[in-house]
Design an enzyme around this catalytic site. Structure first.
Site, PDB file in Angstrom:
ATOM      1  N   GLU A 265      -7.963 -31.099  16.591  1.00 26.43           N
ATOM      2  CA  GLU A 265      -8.875 -30.006  16.208  1.00 26.43           C
ATOM      3  C   GLU A 265      -9.989 -30.653  15.403  1.00 26.43           C
ATOM      4  O   GLU A 265      -9.852 -30.873  14.197  1.00 26.43           O
ATOM      5  CB  GLU A 265      -8.139 -28.968  15.347  1.00 26.43           C
ATOM      6  N   CYS A 299     -15.297 -25.586  10.062  1.00 22.97           N
ATOM      7  CA  CYS A 299     -15.500 -26.230  11.368  1.00 22.97           C
ATOM      8  C   CYS A 299     -16.296 -25.290  12.273  1.00 22.97           C
ATOM      9  O   CYS A 299     -16.982 -25.731  13.183  1.00 22.97           O
ATOM     10  CB  CYS A 299     -14.170 -26.585  12.003  1.00 22.97           C
TER      11      CYS A 299
HETATM   12  P1  NAD Z   1     -11.339 -36.367   7.901  1.00 24.82           P
HETATM   13  O1  NAD Z   1     -11.349 -36.720   9.337  1.00 24.82           O
HETATM   14  O2  NAD Z   1     -12.055 -37.241   6.951  1.00 24.82           O
HETATM   15  O3  NAD Z   1      -9.809 -36.300   7.364  1.00 24.82           O
HETATM   16  C1  NAD Z   1      -8.829 -35.514   7.987  1.00 24.82           C
HETATM   17  C2  NAD Z   1      -7.454 -36.077   7.657  1.00 24.82           C
HETATM   18  O4  NAD Z   1      -7.288 -37.355   8.256  1.00 24.82           O
HETATM   19  C3  NAD Z   1      -7.192 -36.295   6.181  1.00 24.82           C
HETATM   20  O5  NAD Z   1      -5.882 -35.887   5.894  1.00 24.82           O
HETATM   21  C4  NAD Z   1      -7.376 -37.793   6.026  1.00 24.82           C
HETATM   22  O6  NAD Z   1      -6.691 -38.321   4.901  1.00 24.82           O
HETATM   23  C5  NAD Z   1      -6.788 -38.300   7.302  1.00 24.82           C
HETATM   24  N1  NAD Z   1      -7.237 -39.630   7.746  1.00 24.82           N
HETATM   25  C6  NAD Z   1      -8.378 -40.286   7.451  1.00 24.82           C
HETATM   26  N2  NAD Z   1      -8.428 -41.468   8.122  1.00 24.82           N
HETATM   27  C7  NAD Z   1      -7.308 -41.537   8.873  1.00 24.82           C
HETATM   28  C8  NAD Z   1      -6.789 -42.485   9.807  1.00 24.82           C
HETATM   29  N3  NAD Z   1      -7.458 -43.617  10.098  1.00 24.82           N
HETATM   30  N4  NAD Z   1      -5.615 -42.218  10.421  1.00 24.82           N
HETATM   31  C9  NAD Z   1      -4.948 -41.076  10.157  1.00 24.82           C
HETATM   32  N5  NAD Z   1      -5.383 -40.150   9.264  1.00 24.82           N
HETATM   33  C10 NAD Z   1      -6.555 -40.377   8.645  1.00 24.82           C
HETATM   34  O7  NAD Z   1     -11.851 -34.856   7.797  1.00 24.82           O
HETATM   35  P2  NAD Z   1     -12.286 -33.994   6.513  1.00 24.82           P
HETATM   36  O8  NAD Z   1     -13.547 -34.544   5.938  1.00 24.82           O
HETATM   37  O9  NAD Z   1     -11.123 -33.810   5.601  1.00 24.82           O
HETATM   38  O10 NAD Z   1     -12.563 -32.568   7.183  1.00 24.82           O
HETATM   39  C11 NAD Z   1     -13.767 -32.158   7.739  1.00 24.82           C
HETATM   40  C12 NAD Z   1     -13.744 -32.237   9.243  1.00 24.82           C
HETATM   41  O11 NAD Z   1     -12.643 -31.496   9.778  1.00 24.82           O
HETATM   42  C13 NAD Z   1     -14.974 -31.624   9.900  1.00 24.82           C
HETATM   43  O12 NAD Z   1     -15.415 -32.459  10.924  1.00 24.82           O
HETATM   44  C14 NAD Z   1     -14.474 -30.291  10.436  1.00 24.82           C
HETATM   45  O13 NAD Z   1     -15.229 -29.774  11.498  1.00 24.82           O
HETATM   46  C15 NAD Z   1     -13.091 -30.662  10.840  1.00 24.82           C
HETATM   47  N6  NAD Z   1     -12.244 -29.470  10.954  1.00 24.82           N
HETATM   48  C16 NAD Z   1     -11.919 -29.029  12.212  1.00 24.82           C
HETATM   49  C17 NAD Z   1     -11.166 -27.879  12.358  1.00 24.82           C
HETATM   50  C18 NAD Z   1     -10.810 -27.371  13.719  1.00 24.82           C
HETATM   51  O14 NAD Z   1      -9.896 -26.550  13.806  1.00 24.82           O
HETATM   52  N7  NAD Z   1     -11.457 -27.794  14.787  1.00 24.82           N
HETATM   53  C19 NAD Z   1     -10.717 -27.192  11.229  1.00 24.82           C
HETATM   54  C20 NAD Z   1     -11.047 -27.680   9.968  1.00 24.82           C
HETATM   55  C21 NAD Z   1     -11.821 -28.834   9.850  1.00 24.82           C
END
Ligand code: NAD
Length: 518
Positions: A265, A299
């Site tokens: 997502e 998002c």
């Molecule tokens: P992010 O990608 O920075 O982090 C998401 C998660 O991934 C965190 O728990 C982080 O610690 C973990 N993470 C980071 N690097 C990783 C790796 N290499 N391997 C595994 N895990 C890792 O996202 P964010 O800044 O927390 O959130 C914002 C983003 O999330 C936006 O792009 C938003 O659109 C998206 N989002 C999407 C939805 C949806 O349903 N489509 C919902 C909410 C947020």
């Protein structure tokens, strides 16, 4: 700690005198990296949380596996009863947990409480589902045979979640995963650790009262390293990842390379299209909420606005009025409509987007600067930006201005003559999460929701891009990752399907009439 913060944390029994343990697998622990929870509105450090060490993480995964072996044999309606109790326990703390979301994530009070309500709603849904996760009986071509499609639990489902929905995204996953009979292991965002501790305390209290192993709903707080180790683990059957496209791309590859199951997502770059016959008294406030609500950190936030040329001036003048009246305020104050960005880094992302727009000679109708002395003094340590409306020189779908998701309140506007043009712009970006058309003409609606219409996962009519209900499956296409969570048929992703051919005849014929007799 300020009295404002200690009241919120105290109501949820979060101790702040010492470091908060950030690992739960039946018992609480935590001796890994120490993470700070920072209030985005003020910059105050709320608590220090001790994440999972590599050994603690492996132990938690092992405990999850054991918990799955127990839980898969608990009848599904009994699992539903546990979910019903979780629903009750969450509802009893709705306001307190909502306030913690506002304090730690920065979204306004009504949205914080709404996020807990979303968890309550999906728990309700999963209670019903626990008696309706039916397989099928398929007609066999062979006499005396029957084919069943049987859903069984998957194993360990890891949930990696983003900062912007620190409670609801886990809720969507936990409710379905638990109804399906899995053990769920949560790796939340490292910048919202207290929300995950508070939720896990509530959920684990219910599990413990029912004699269910706590690792049915485990927690491992940590940053990238912990996330990577979870994703790589062969013992994690499915990874449900919510976050950015960049990280999602890596997660997808790693899980795929070990033939695990992955649900993605990812980011959205959502557009609203306003036709000349639209009811502007509905469309303007909806675009306003879509673009500035949650300070542009959903998002599904509205990031692109395509206005028919006949109504563009009137629309923009009404929208600008709303932007100009918007005041920043403490998210905990129920009167506040506009809160901070979640991190200092997000302020940088906003500033780079504004610079990029200026470099391309875009016209900035609102925003683009910081609040400076216009902020109340108590908020000056926080992460505040003025929401922006920009009119770029042209719609260049190859440029970062239009192609990338800027996770901040920056709305890009363009005008069009024909719906087909606006739909092409809507579809011409890598992401495909949410989209919205404003019209009263049924012919436009037909085009919009049909095969040549919007290619997003969410295709609304006279409803803004953000604010989905739990009843339908939620998710997006293309670089948003094709995942579906929450309602609809999303539960089918949380089980493994077995096709079982049963022979209750006295013969053993082969399919397709194949003859193989010696
Ligand atoms: P992010 O990608 O920075 O982090 C998401 C998660 O991934 C965190 O728990 C982080 O610690 C973990 N993470 C980071 N690097 C990783 C790796 N290499 N391997 C595994 N895990 C890792 O996202 P964010 O800044 O927390 O959130 C914002 C983003 O999330 C936006 O792009 C938003 O659109 C998206 N989002 C999407 C939805 C949806 O349903 N489509 C919902 C909410 C947020």
């Amino acid at each position: 700690l300020s009295s404002r913060a200690s009241a919120v944390l105290g109501a949820l029994d979060i101790p702040t005198a010492q470091e908060v343990p950030g690992v739960y697998d039946g018992t609480w622990a935590g001796s890994g990296e120490v993470l700070e929870s920072v209030c985005p509105a003020t910059g105050e450090v709320l608590a220090r949380v001790q994440g999972a060490s590599p050994q603690e993480l492996q132990a938690a995964i092992e405990k999850s596996r054991e918990a799955y072996h127990f839980f898969r044999s608990v009848p599904a309606p009994r699992r539903g009863e546990i979910l019903r109790q979780i629903r009750e326990a969450l509802a009893a703390k709705r306001d307190e947990l909502g306030a913690l979301i506002s304090l730690e994530m920065g979204k306004i009070r009504t949205e914080g409480v709404g996020e807990v309500q979303e968890f309550v709603d999906i728990a309700d849904y999963a209670v019903g589902l626990s008696r309706m996760m039916n397989g099928r009986v398929v007609a066999s071509e062979r006499p005396g045979h029957s084919i069943l499609e049987v859903p069984n639990p998957l194993g360990v489902v890891a949930v990696l979640s983003a900062f912007n929905f620190p409670v609801a995204v886990y809720g969507w996953n936990l409710a379905l995963s638990m109804a399906a009979g899995n053990a769920t292991l949560w790796k939340p965002s490292p910048s919202t650790p207290l929300c995950s501790v508070a939720v896990t305390k509530i959920v684990s209290g219910v599990l413990e009262r029912n004699g269910i192993p706590g690792a049915v709903a485990g927690l491992v707080i940590g940053g990238k390293d912990v996330g990577e180790a979870v994703v790589e683990s062969e013992h994690v059957t499915m990874v449900s990842f919510t976050g950015s496209e960049n990280v999602g791309r890596q997660v997808g590859k790693v899980v795929q390379s070990r033939f695990g199951k992955v649900l993605l997502e990812l980011g959205g770059n959502n557009a609203s299209i306003v036709m000349p016959d639209a009811d502007l008294s509905l469309a303007v406030p909806a675009v306003f909420f879509g673009a500035v609500g949650t300070a542009g950190q959903r998002c599904t936030s509205t990031r692109r606005l395509f206005l028919h040329q006949d109504i563009a001036p009137a629309f923009l003048s009404r929208l600008q009025d709303m932007y100009n009246k918007l005041q920043p305020g403490d998210p905990l104050d129920p009167a506040t409509l506009y809160g901070p960005l979640h991190t200092r880094a997000a302020v940088g992302i906003y500033s780079s987007a504004i610079e990029r727009l200026r470099a391309g000679d875009a016209e900035l109708l609102c925003g683009g600067a910081s609040y400076g002395d216009d902020l109340p003094s108590a908020l000056r340590g926080g992460h505040w930006v003025r929401p922006a409306i920009a009119v770029p020189k042209k719609v260049d779908l190859e440029s970062d201005v239009w192609r990338t998701e800027t996770f901040a309140p920056v709305l890009c506007v363009a005008t069009f003559e024909r719906l087909e043009q606006a739909v092409a712009w809507n579809n011409g970006v890598p992401q495909g999460l949410s989209s919205s058309l404003w019209t009263r003409d049924i012919r436009n609606v037909g085009k919009w929701i049909g095969p040549a219409g919007s290619d997003a996962g969410i295709v609304n009519v006279n409803v803004g891009t953000s604010g989905a209900e739990i009843g339908a499956a939620f998710g997006g296409n293309k670089s948003t990752g094709w995942g579906r969570e929450s309602g609809g048929d999303a539960w089918k992703q949380y089980v493994r399907w077995s096709a079982c051919t049963l022979n209750f005849s006295d013969e053993a014929p082969l399919a397709q009439g194949v003859s193989f007799s010696a």
